[in-house]
Design a protein around this motif. Structure first.
Motif, PDB file in Angstrom:
ATOM      1  N   TRP A   1      -3.468   5.299   8.164  1.00  0.00           N
ATOM      2  CA  TRP A   1      -3.836   3.968   8.644  1.00  0.00           C
ATOM      3  C   TRP A   1      -4.772   4.003   9.852  1.00  0.00           C
ATOM      4  CZ3 TRP A   1       1.976   2.442   8.471  1.00  0.00           C
ATOM      5  CH2 TRP A   1       2.341   2.191   7.146  1.00  0.00           C
ATOM      6  N   ARG A   2      -5.100   5.184  10.343  1.00  0.00           N
ATOM      7  CA  ARG A   2      -5.911   5.278  11.569  1.00  0.00           C
ATOM      8  C   ARG A   2      -7.316   4.704  11.418  1.00  0.00           C
ATOM      9  NH1 ARG A   2      -3.980  11.248  13.456  1.00  0.00           N
ATOM     10  NH2 ARG A   2      -1.828  10.615  13.897  1.00  0.00           N
ATOM     11  N   HIS A   3      -7.853   4.691  10.214  1.00  0.00           N
ATOM     12  CA  HIS A   3      -9.201   4.139   9.991  1.00  0.00           C
ATOM     13  C   HIS A   3      -9.275   2.646  10.315  1.00  0.00           C
ATOM     14  CE1 HIS A   3      -7.169   3.091   6.230  1.00  0.00           C
ATOM     15  NE2 HIS A   3      -8.055   2.120   6.124  1.00  0.00           N
ATOM     16  N   ARG A   4      -8.132   1.985  10.414  1.00  0.00           N
ATOM     17  CA  ARG A   4      -8.087   0.546  10.720  1.00  0.00           C
ATOM     18  C   ARG A   4      -8.273   0.264  12.214  1.00  0.00           C
ATOM     19  NH1 ARG A   4      -2.584  -0.680   7.300  1.00  0.00           N
ATOM     20  NH2 ARG A   4      -3.416  -0.204   5.250  1.00  0.00           N
ATOM     21  N   TYR A   5      -8.188   1.304  13.028  1.00  0.00           N
ATOM     22  CA  TYR A   5      -8.236   1.171  14.482  1.00  0.00           C
ATOM     23  C   TYR A   5      -9.525   1.770  15.025  1.00  0.00           C
ATOM     24  CZ  TYR A   5      -3.330   0.105  13.805  1.00  0.00           C
ATOM     25  OH  TYR A   5      -2.156  -0.475  13.388  1.00  0.00           O
TER      26      TYR A   5
ATOM     27  N   GLU B   1       1.974 -10.569   1.706  1.00  0.00           N
ATOM     28  CA  GLU B   1       1.437  -9.253   2.037  1.00  0.00           C
ATOM     29  C   GLU B   1       2.326  -8.102   1.563  1.00  0.00           C
ATOM     30  OE1 GLU B   1       0.614  -9.074   6.242  1.00  0.00           O
ATOM     31  OE2 GLU B   1      -0.302 -11.059   6.253  1.00  0.00           O
ATOM     32  N   HIS B   2       3.388  -8.426   0.840  1.00  0.00           N
ATOM     33  CA  HIS B   2       4.347  -7.399   0.423  1.00  0.00           C
ATOM     34  C   HIS B   2       4.694  -7.557  -1.056  1.00  0.00           C
ATOM     35  CE1 HIS B   2       4.786  -7.557   4.808  1.00  0.00           C
ATOM     36  NE2 HIS B   2       5.032  -6.268   4.691  1.00  0.00           N
ATOM     37  N   LEU B   3       5.215  -6.479  -1.651  1.00  0.00           N
ATOM     38  CA  LEU B   3       5.573  -6.495  -3.066  1.00  0.00           C
ATOM     39  C   LEU B   3       6.850  -7.285  -3.322  1.00  0.00           C
ATOM     40  CD1 LEU B   3       4.883  -2.768  -4.025  1.00  0.00           C
ATOM     41  CD2 LEU B   3       3.552  -4.785  -4.695  1.00  0.00           C
ATOM     42  N   GLN B   4       7.853  -7.052  -2.491  1.00  0.00           N
ATOM     43  CA  GLN B   4       9.129  -7.735  -2.662  1.00  0.00           C
ATOM     44  C   GLN B   4       9.907  -7.701  -1.359  1.00  0.00           C
ATOM     45  OE1 GLN B   4      11.940  -5.873  -5.388  1.00  0.00           O
ATOM     46  NE2 GLN B   4      11.087  -3.860  -5.002  1.00  0.00           N
TER      47      GLN B   4
ATOM     48  N   ASP C   1       0.804  -1.225   0.000  1.00  0.00           N
ATOM     49  CA  ASP C   1       0.000   0.000   0.000  1.00  0.00           C
ATOM     50  C   ASP C   1       0.837   1.275   0.000  1.00  0.00           C
ATOM     51  OD1 ASP C   1       0.945  -0.138   2.596  1.00  0.00           O
ATOM     52  OD2 ASP C   1      -1.011   0.036   3.545  1.00  0.00           O
ATOM     53  N   ASP C   2       2.159   1.135   0.047  1.00  0.00           N
ATOM     54  CA  ASP C   2       3.062   2.293  -0.005  1.00  0.00           C
ATOM     55  C   ASP C   2       4.433   1.772  -0.402  1.00  0.00           C
ATOM     56  OD1 ASP C   2       4.737   4.467   0.372  1.00  0.00           O
ATOM     57  OD2 ASP C   2       3.943   4.991   2.346  1.00  0.00           O
ATOM     58  N   ALA C   3       4.714   1.767  -1.698  1.00  0.00           N
ATOM     59  CA  ALA C   3       5.942   1.163  -2.230  1.00  0.00           C
ATOM     60  C   ALA C   3       7.213   1.831  -1.726  1.00  0.00           C
ATOM     61  CB  ALA C   3       5.908   1.181  -3.761  1.00  0.00           C
TER      62      ALA C   3
ATOM     63  N   LEU D   1      14.716   1.997   6.067  1.00  0.00           N
ATOM     64  CA  LEU D   1      13.527   1.799   6.892  1.00  0.00           C
ATOM     65  C   LEU D   1      12.829   3.122   7.165  1.00  0.00           C
ATOM     66  CD1 LEU D   1      14.967  -0.792   9.401  1.00  0.00           C
ATOM     67  CD2 LEU D   1      13.087  -1.211   7.788  1.00  0.00           C
ATOM     68  N   TRP D   2      11.501   3.109   7.128  1.00  0.00           N
ATOM     69  CA  TRP D   2      10.740   4.334   7.363  1.00  0.00           C
ATOM     70  C   TRP D   2      10.533   4.578   8.852  1.00  0.00           C
ATOM     71  CZ3 TRP D   2       6.257   5.620   9.813  1.00  0.00           C
ATOM     72  CH2 TRP D   2       5.760   6.889   9.550  1.00  0.00           C
ATOM     73  N   SER D   3      10.201   3.535   9.584  1.00  0.00           N
ATOM     74  CA  SER D   3       9.800   3.677  10.978  1.00  0.00           C
ATOM     75  C   SER D   3      10.991   3.885  11.914  1.00  0.00           C
ATOM     76  CB  SER D   3       9.052   2.409  11.400  1.00  0.00           C
ATOM     77  OG  SER D   3       9.005   2.290  12.798  1.00  0.00           O
TER      78      SER D   3
END
Length: 146
Positions: free
Chosen positions: A83-87, A113-116, A27-29, A129-131
């Motif tokens: 992603w807050r709508h998931r909670y 669940e992932h592209l690669q 959902d976010d490459a 890494l983003w996080s």
């Protein structure tokens, strides 16, 4: 839709060469991460760690006789707005339990669940890494090459 519990497991996978497994989100490459996922009702964080590793990489750590390391570390972070709508409504923060797992680089990876995926050096993982909490986990718990 059932809401996600704002509590998750983060599992950093690394191999015998101290390379880190990075997964590219569908959902976010531009977002690369380690294995992560929300706890299900009645599930302990270590159970989530084993389940998520199997779901996201196809690696059944228990069947392979591998032990996931619980670092007894928890992070709390602000959930990305997208992603807050998931909670549940009004949920802004997630509590993350940190784990790691060393696997052989020859272990087959099956993505669901992932592209690669990519095995990268610790330094490259830290750069991609983003996080911030994922970066910290790699920094603290992946051994540096001797």
């Amino acid at each position: 839709m059932a809401y996600k519990k704002p509590e998750s497991a983060l599992v950093v996978l690394f191999d015998e060469h101290h390379r880190v497994l990075l997964l590219q989100r569908m959902d976010d490459a531009s977002f690369w991460q380690s294995v992560t996922g929300a706890l299900e009702d009645g599930e302990m964080p270590i159970e989530t760690a084993y389940r998520e590793v199997a779901e996201e990489t196809g690696i059944d750590a228990k069947a392979l006789g591998l032990s996931i390391t619980n670092h007894a570390k928890q992070n709390q972070y602000v959930i990305r707005e997208r992603w807050r709508h998931r909670y549940p409504p009004g949920t802004l923060h997630n509590t993350e339990h940190v784990f790691s797992l060393q696997v052989s680089s020859k272990t087959p990876i099956t993505l669901t669940e992932h592209l690669q995926y990519e095995w990268v050096s610790k330094d490259e993982a830290l750069a991609r890494l983003w996080s911030p909490s994922n970066k910290e986990a790699v920094s603290l718990f992946v051994p540096s090459k001797a």
